[in-house]
Motif scaffolding. Structure first.
Motif, mmCIF file in Angstrom:
data_model
loop_
_atom_site.group_PDB
_atom_site.id
_atom_site.type_symbol
_atom_site.label_atom_id
_atom_site.label_comp_id
_atom_site.label_asym_id
_atom_site.label_seq_id
_atom_site.Cartn_x
_atom_site.Cartn_y
_atom_site.Cartn_z
ATOM 1 N N VAL A 274 1.049 24.612 -3.033
ATOM 2 C CA VAL A 274 -0.299 24.935 -3.490
ATOM 3 C C VAL A 274 -1.236 24.952 -2.282
ATOM 4 C CG1 VAL A 274 -2.225 24.174 -4.944
ATOM 5 C CG2 VAL A 274 0.130 23.884 -5.742
ATOM 6 N N PRO A 275 -2.085 25.960 -2.126
ATOM 7 C CA PRO A 275 -3.032 25.987 -0.999
ATOM 8 C C PRO A 275 -3.929 24.748 -0.991
ATOM 9 C CG PRO A 275 -2.972 28.119 -2.089
ATOM 10 C CD PRO A 275 -2.188 27.170 -2.954
ATOM 11 N N THR A 276 -4.198 24.238 0.201
ATOM 12 C CA THR A 276 -4.960 22.996 0.330
ATOM 13 C C THR A 276 -6.093 23.148 1.342
ATOM 14 O OG1 THR A 276 -3.319 22.231 1.938
ATOM 15 C CG2 THR A 276 -3.086 21.437 -0.336
ATOM 16 N N ILE A 277 -7.190 22.469 1.055
ATOM 17 C CA ILE A 277 -8.349 22.442 1.940
ATOM 18 C C ILE A 277 -8.836 21.004 2.006
ATOM 19 C CG2 ILE A 277 -10.729 23.261 2.300
ATOM 20 C CD1 ILE A 277 -9.960 25.632 0.423
ATOM 21 N N ILE A 278 -9.265 20.553 3.174
ATOM 22 C CA ILE A 278 -9.964 19.276 3.272
ATOM 23 C C ILE A 278 -11.373 19.532 3.782
ATOM 24 C CG2 ILE A 278 -7.978 17.745 3.513
ATOM 25 C CD1 ILE A 278 -8.407 17.824 6.563
ATOM 26 N N HIS A 279 -12.316 18.747 3.278
ATOM 27 C CA HIS A 279 -13.695 18.803 3.740
ATOM 28 C C HIS A 279 -14.049 17.441 4.311
ATOM 29 C CE1 HIS A 279 -18.077 18.307 3.501
ATOM 30 N NE2 HIS A 279 -18.133 19.597 3.732
ATOM 31 N N LEU B 62 -3.037 15.682 -2.202
ATOM 32 C CA LEU B 62 -2.873 16.684 -1.135
ATOM 33 C C LEU B 62 -1.417 16.783 -0.706
ATOM 34 C CD1 LEU B 62 -5.130 18.454 0.279
ATOM 35 C CD2 LEU B 62 -5.999 16.591 -1.122
ATOM 36 N N VAL B 63 -0.711 15.642 -0.634
ATOM 37 C CA VAL B 63 0.716 15.671 -0.286
ATOM 38 C C VAL B 63 1.505 16.371 -1.386
ATOM 39 C CG1 VAL B 63 2.761 14.227 0.041
ATOM 40 C CG2 VAL B 63 0.615 13.640 1.197
ATOM 41 N N ALA B 64 1.194 16.063 -2.641
ATOM 42 C CA ALA B 64 1.892 16.714 -3.757
ATOM 43 C C ALA B 64 1.653 18.213 -3.750
ATOM 44 C CB ALA B 64 1.433 16.095 -5.076
ATOM 45 N N ALA B 65 0.419 18.621 -3.484
ATOM 46 C CA ALA B 65 0.113 20.050 -3.437
ATOM 47 C C ALA B 65 0.926 20.746 -2.352
ATOM 48 C CB ALA B 65 -1.384 20.249 -3.193
ATOM 49 N N LYS B 66 1.031 20.100 -1.184
ATOM 50 C CA LYS B 66 1.820 20.664 -0.089
ATOM 51 C C LYS B 66 3.276 20.839 -0.510
ATOM 52 C CE LYS B 66 2.694 21.790 4.254
ATOM 53 N NZ LYS B 66 2.186 23.055 4.866
ATOM 54 N N LEU B 67 3.818 19.837 -1.179
ATOM 55 C CA LEU B 67 5.219 19.912 -1.628
ATOM 56 C C LEU B 67 5.435 21.025 -2.639
ATOM 57 C CD1 LEU B 67 5.962 16.078 -1.985
ATOM 58 C CD2 LEU B 67 6.813 17.638 -0.212
ATOM 59 N N THR C 141 0.835 -1.207 0.000
ATOM 60 C CA THR C 141 0.000 0.000 0.000
ATOM 61 C C THR C 141 0.868 1.256 0.000
ATOM 62 O OG1 THR C 141 -1.803 -1.119 1.152
ATOM 63 C CG2 THR C 141 -1.752 1.282 1.284
ATOM 64 N N ALA C 142 1.916 1.248 0.819
ATOM 65 C CA ALA C 142 2.810 2.402 0.881
ATOM 66 C C ALA C 142 3.462 2.666 -0.470
ATOM 67 C CB ALA C 142 3.870 2.174 1.959
ATOM 68 N N ILE C 143 3.867 1.606 -1.155
ATOM 69 C CA ILE C 143 4.478 1.758 -2.482
ATOM 70 C C ILE C 143 3.478 2.356 -3.462
ATOM 71 C CG2 ILE C 143 5.385 0.481 -4.462
ATOM 72 C CD1 ILE C 143 6.669 -1.451 -2.401
ATOM 73 N N THR C 144 2.240 1.861 -3.413
ATOM 74 C CA THR C 144 1.210 2.385 -4.312
ATOM 75 C C THR C 144 0.952 3.860 -4.050
ATOM 76 O OG1 THR C 144 0.143 0.216 -4.433
ATOM 77 C CG2 THR C 144 -1.179 2.112 -5.093
ATOM 78 N N LEU C 145 0.840 4.226 -2.772
ATOM 79 C CA LEU C 145 0.614 5.629 -2.442
ATOM 80 C C LEU C 145 1.812 6.492 -2.835
ATOM 81 C CD1 LEU C 145 -1.112 5.230 1.035
ATOM 82 C CD2 LEU C 145 -2.175 6.061 -1.070
ATOM 83 N N GLY C 146 3.009 5.945 -2.705
ATOM 84 C CA GLY C 146 4.190 6.678 -3.147
ATOM 85 C C GLY C 146 4.181 6.897 -4.655
ATOM 86 N N THR C 147 3.798 5.864 -5.395
ATOM 87 C CA THR C 147 3.673 6.007 -6.848
ATOM 88 C C THR C 147 2.626 7.054 -7.197
ATOM 89 O OG1 THR C 147 4.290 3.681 -7.156
ATOM 90 C CG2 THR C 147 3.168 4.774 -8.987
ATOM 91 N N GLY C 148 1.488 6.994 -6.474
ATOM 92 C CA GLY C 148 0.433 7.973 -6.701
ATOM 93 C C GLY C 148 0.899 9.395 -6.420
ATOM 94 N N THR C 149 1.718 9.566 -5.396
ATOM 95 C CA THR C 149 2.236 10.901 -5.090
ATOM 96 C C THR C 149 3.113 11.410 -6.225
ATOM 97 O OG1 THR C 149 2.136 10.439 -2.718
ATOM 98 C CG2 THR C 149 3.559 12.254 -3.428
ATOM 99 N N GLY C 150 3.908 10.523 -6.823
ATOM 100 C CA GLY C 150 4.709 10.915 -7.979
ATOM 101 C C GLY C 150 3.847 11.361 -9.150
ATOM 102 N N VAL C 151 2.779 10.611 -9.410
ATOM 103 C CA VAL C 151 1.852 10.994 -10.482
ATOM 104 C C VAL C 151 1.195 12.334 -10.162
ATOM 105 C CG1 VAL C 151 -0.301 10.357 -11.657
ATOM 106 C CG2 VAL C 151 1.417 8.605 -11.156
ATOM 107 N N ALA C 152 0.804 12.515 -8.894
ATOM 108 C CA ALA C 152 0.159 13.762 -8.489
ATOM 109 C C ALA C 152 1.120 14.949 -8.577
ATOM 110 C CB ALA C 152 -0.383 13.626 -7.068
ATOM 111 N N MET C 153 2.385 14.749 -8.270
ATOM 112 C CA MET C 153 3.363 15.825 -8.397
ATOM 113 C C MET C 153 3.490 16.265 -9.845
ATOM 114 S SD MET C 153 6.315 14.596 -5.675
ATOM 115 C CE MET C 153 7.367 16.011 -5.986
ATOM 116 N N ASN C 154 3.441 15.313 -10.767
ATOM 117 C CA ASN C 154 3.463 15.672 -12.184
ATOM 118 C C ASN C 154 2.240 16.504 -12.557
ATOM 119 O OD1 ASN C 154 4.533 15.373 -14.974
ATOM 120 N ND2 ASN C 154 2.634 14.235 -15.287
ATOM 121 N N LEU C 155 1.079 16.149 -11.964
ATOM 122 C CA LEU C 155 -0.129 16.938 -12.210
ATOM 123 C C LEU C 155 0.045 18.368 -11.706
ATOM 124 C CD1 LEU C 155 -3.078 14.534 -11.256
ATOM 125 C CD2 LEU C 155 -2.495 15.370 -13.538
#
Length: 366
Positions: free
Chosen positions: A117-122, A109-114, A74-88
């Motif tokens: 980018v301003p972030t909000i959670i609902h 949300l992690v990519a935005a923080k890095l 799961t951690a690897i998948t989320l790490g991969t997802g963060t890489g994809v999100a950083m590209n976004l």
């Protein structure tokens, strides 16, 4: 439109997360802003505001159990997802990212923080979900559907705004339909639903409860029930035997309209369901999903119970006899049903999408 601000909406791929994101998206687009949805592959089957061209799928996975291999995967998948999100983030340069819960919101949300980018959670629940709790200390602002969710944490409370749960246009249309209580001889319109995946407990208990009602009530019932495909035959057999007017489906695409036409709802108490019952103002019997670590559905149901809009039954007490007793009592007291509808409606916030859009504009400095 290319110069209009872009807001990324991050949500897990279930209706409870997607529907508030869709509602906010509608409000933002009315203001002339652009929106895109960042989610997992499950969301591709949902129709609505987001066309396929407006969706970015990011790899994600939910932590389940304590198996070290599963946790590592799961951690690897989320790490991969963060890489994809950083590209976004690099490619799209959004003005803000808004997360609506579920593990698919972690990578964007992690990519935005890095990327700064301003972030909000609902969070729609009476108890904040695990993913949002993980993110809460790192985001720019927090929006909750209900007051007091973070009162015990002063640091988080300072950046929290109570907005309510954003409602889709279909819910807002349903909310305009007045509640009409049944009379003592006319039809009683009963809706039974079990969440986005259905719920076997409803198939196990509700038909037997209906069979225990007085025969005079059978002829009054107009029953609509969500039933899993594997349970359909046995449920239908009971209602056919009793000659109940019934519609059975595994999924209702027009659920808001069906809620509006109902006089009593039997359901789980997910955050989205509770918010929609409040917005539309319908009396309900709620059966919280048991076993959750934070008992969020129990707390969600309590919001309507405290307002006088619902009856809450723990699953271990949800028996055919108990349910038959509750239905019979309510059918005999139309004034009580009307009072419950008024109580539920008092909880609803129909302007929640606009409130959240105002918060987005403030945080993104648009």
């Amino acid at each position: 439109m290319t110069d209009a601000p872009l807001i990324l909406l991050a949500a897990g791929g279930t209706g409870g997360h997607l529907f508030p994101a869709e509602a906010l998206g509608v409000a933002l687009m009315k203001r002339g802003w652009r929106v895109r949805l960042v989610t997992d592959a499950r969301a591709l089957k949902y129709s609505g505001l987001f066309s396929r061209e407006m969706i970015d799928v990011v790899p994600s996975e939910t932590f389940r159990g304590s198996n070290p291999i599963a946790i590592a995967r799961t951690a690897i998948t989320l790490g991969t997802g963060t890489g994809v999100a950083m590209n976004l983030m690099w490619r799209l340069k959004p003005a803000a990212v808004v997360g609506f819960g579920g593990y698919p919101t972690l990578p964007p949300l992690v990519a935005a923080k890095l990327f700064g980018v301003p972030t909000i959670i609902h969070d729609s629940n009476a108890v904040m979900g695990r993913t949002n709790r993980l993110l809460s200390g790192r985001v720019s602002a927090i929006a909750t559907s209900l007051p007091g969710v973070l009162d015990r944490d002063p640091e988080l409370s300072k950046k929290t705004t109570t907005t309510g749960t954003p409602m889709r246009p279909a819910i807002l249309a349903a909310a305009a339909v007045p509640y009409l209580a049944p009379d003592l001889t006319g039809p009683l319109r009963l809706l039974v639903v079990g969440g986005s995946q259905g719920a076997r407990i409803m198939s196990d208990i509700v038909p037997d409860a209906i069979e225990r009602l007085e025969p005079a009530l059978w002829s009054r019932l107009v029953l609509t029930q969500q039933v899993r495909d594997e349970d359909m035959a046995r449920v239908r057999a009971v209602y056919d035997k009793l000659k109940i007017r019934v519609e059975l489906e595994s999924f209702f695409g027009d659920l808001p309209a069906r809620l509006a036409s109902s006089q009593l709802v039997i359901s789980r108490s997910g955050a989205g369901t509770v918010a929609e019952l409040g917005a539309i103002g319908r009396p309900s019997i709620l059966v919280p999903l048991p076993g959750a670590l934070d008992q969020d559905q129990f707390a969600n149901a309590g919001v309507l119970v405290d307002a006088g809009g619902a009856i809450r039954i723990a699953q271990n007490e949800f028996t055919p006899d108990r349910l038959a007793s509750e239905i019979s009592a309510l059918a005999a007291e139309p004034a009580r049903l009307t009072a419950m509808a008024v109580g539920a409606r008092a909880v609803g916030k129909l302007d929640a999408a606009e409130r959240l859009a105002d918060l987005v504009a403030k945080v993104a400095k648009i």
